[in-house]
Scaffold this motif. Sequence first.
Motif, short mmCIF file in Angstrom:
data_model
loop_
_atom_site.label_atom_id
_atom_site.label_comp_id
_atom_site.label_asym_id
_atom_site.label_seq_id
_atom_site.Cartn_x
_atom_site.Cartn_y
_atom_site.Cartn_z
N ASP A 30 0.70 10.51 -2.07
CA ASP A 30 1.94 10.13 -2.76
C ASP A 30 3.05 9.97 -1.73
O ASP A 30 3.17 10.76 -0.79
CB ASP A 30 2.35 11.22 -3.75
N GLU A 31 3.86 8.95 -1.91
CA GLU A 31 5.06 8.71 -1.10
C GLU A 31 4.76 8.74 0.39
O GLU A 31 5.52 9.27 1.18
CB GLU A 31 6.14 9.71 -1.47
N SER A 32 3.64 8.13 0.80
CA SER A 32 3.24 8.18 2.21
C SER A 32 3.47 6.85 2.95
O SER A 32 3.36 6.81 4.16
CB SER A 32 1.76 8.55 2.32
N MET A 33 3.82 5.80 2.24
CA MET A 33 3.98 4.49 2.86
C MET A 33 5.44 4.08 2.87
O MET A 33 6.15 4.24 1.89
CB MET A 33 3.17 3.43 2.10
N ASP A 34 5.88 3.51 4.01
CA ASP A 34 7.25 3.03 4.14
C ASP A 34 7.46 1.70 3.45
O ASP A 34 8.55 1.38 3.01
CB ASP A 34 7.62 2.83 5.62
N LYS A 35 6.42 0.90 3.41
CA LYS A 35 6.58 -0.48 2.97
C LYS A 35 5.28 -0.98 2.36
O LYS A 35 4.21 -0.65 2.82
CB LYS A 35 6.94 -1.31 4.21
N VAL A 36 5.38 -1.78 1.33
CA VAL A 36 4.22 -2.46 0.76
C VAL A 36 4.53 -3.94 0.77
O VAL A 36 5.54 -4.37 0.22
CB VAL A 36 3.92 -1.99 -0.68
N GLU A 37 3.71 -4.69 1.44
CA GLU A 37 3.86 -6.15 1.46
C GLU A 37 2.67 -6.75 0.73
O GLU A 37 1.61 -6.17 0.69
CB GLU A 37 3.90 -6.66 2.90
N LEU A 38 2.87 -7.91 0.17
CA LEU A 38 1.80 -8.57 -0.56
C LEU A 38 1.37 -9.84 0.16
O LEU A 38 1.70 -10.93 -0.22
CB LEU A 38 2.25 -8.86 -2.00
N SER A 43 -8.09 -6.12 -0.85
CA SER A 43 -8.08 -4.71 -0.51
C SER A 43 -7.02 -4.41 0.54
O SER A 43 -6.66 -5.26 1.32
CB SER A 43 -9.46 -4.27 -0.03
N PRO A 44 -6.51 -3.17 0.53
CA PRO A 44 -5.39 -2.85 1.39
C PRO A 44 -5.76 -2.65 2.86
O PRO A 44 -6.83 -2.17 3.19
CB PRO A 44 -4.86 -1.54 0.82
N LEU A 45 -4.85 -2.99 3.71
CA LEU A 45 -4.92 -2.70 5.13
C LEU A 45 -3.74 -1.79 5.41
O LEU A 45 -2.60 -2.14 5.14
CB LEU A 45 -4.79 -3.99 5.94
N THR A 46 -4.01 -0.59 5.92
CA THR A 46 -2.95 0.38 6.17
C THR A 46 -2.63 0.39 7.65
O THR A 46 -3.51 0.53 8.47
CB THR A 46 -3.42 1.78 5.75
N TRP A 47 -1.35 0.24 7.99
CA TRP A 47 -0.95 0.18 9.37
C TRP A 47 0.45 0.76 9.52
O TRP A 47 1.40 0.25 8.96
CB TRP A 47 -0.98 -1.26 9.84
N LYS A 48 0.57 1.82 10.28
CA LYS A 48 1.86 2.44 10.59
C LYS A 48 2.70 2.70 9.33
O LYS A 48 3.87 2.32 9.26
CB LYS A 48 2.67 1.56 11.54
N GLY A 49 2.12 3.31 8.33
CA GLY A 49 2.89 3.64 7.14
C GLY A 49 3.21 2.46 6.26
O GLY A 49 4.13 2.50 5.46
N LYS A 50 2.47 1.39 6.39
CA LYS A 50 2.69 0.21 5.55
C LYS A 50 1.37 -0.16 4.89
O LYS A 50 0.31 0.02 5.45
CB LYS A 50 3.18 -0.96 6.39
N VAL A 51 1.44 -0.65 3.68
CA VAL A 51 0.26 -1.14 2.98
C VAL A 51 0.41 -2.63 2.83
O VAL A 51 1.45 -3.11 2.39
CB VAL A 51 0.12 -0.51 1.58
N LYS A 68 2.02 0.53 -10.55
CA LYS A 68 2.26 1.97 -10.60
C LYS A 68 1.63 2.66 -9.38
O LYS A 68 2.23 3.56 -8.80
CB LYS A 68 1.68 2.58 -11.88
N GLU A 69 0.43 2.23 -9.01
CA GLU A 69 -0.23 2.82 -7.85
C GLU A 69 0.51 2.47 -6.57
O GLU A 69 0.66 3.31 -5.68
CB GLU A 69 -1.68 2.34 -7.79
N ILE A 70 0.98 1.25 -6.45
CA ILE A 70 1.75 0.86 -5.27
C ILE A 70 3.02 1.71 -5.18
O ILE A 70 3.36 2.23 -4.12
CB ILE A 70 2.08 -0.64 -5.30
N PHE A 71 3.71 1.89 -6.29
CA PHE A 71 4.92 2.72 -6.29
C PHE A 71 4.59 4.18 -6.00
O PHE A 71 5.40 4.89 -5.39
CB PHE A 71 5.69 2.56 -7.59
N ARG A 72 3.42 4.66 -6.41
CA ARG A 72 3.01 6.04 -6.14
C ARG A 72 2.94 6.30 -4.64
O ARG A 72 3.37 7.35 -4.16
CB ARG A 72 1.65 6.34 -6.78
N VAL A 73 2.39 5.36 -3.89
CA VAL A 73 2.20 5.60 -2.47
C VAL A 73 3.43 5.25 -1.62
O VAL A 73 3.51 5.65 -0.47
CB VAL A 73 0.96 4.83 -1.92
N MET A 74 4.42 4.58 -2.20
CA MET A 74 5.62 4.22 -1.46
C MET A 74 6.58 5.41 -1.35
O MET A 74 6.74 6.17 -2.29
CB MET A 74 6.35 3.07 -2.14
#
Length: 77
Positions: A30-38, A43-51, A68-74
Amino acid sequence: MARENVQDAIDAGRASVELGDAQRMPFLQDESMDKVELPEVKSPLTWKGKVFHMNCCYFWDNPEETLKEIFRVMKPG
């Protein structure tokens, strides 16, 4: 292929590649990512706190739950 493209970053601990469903990302806290780009893979690629997701919303079975899941991890803010 995604893993091969970022292998140097993976080896340096700056990136990870996880195959999964954007609606369920149990490998992210939860709340582990700084940024989510689309950007263009389902499937997600995680890099330096970004999804990163790429042009995948057209393929989401349940857009509301996926968001909701994207907002959960942001991180807040």
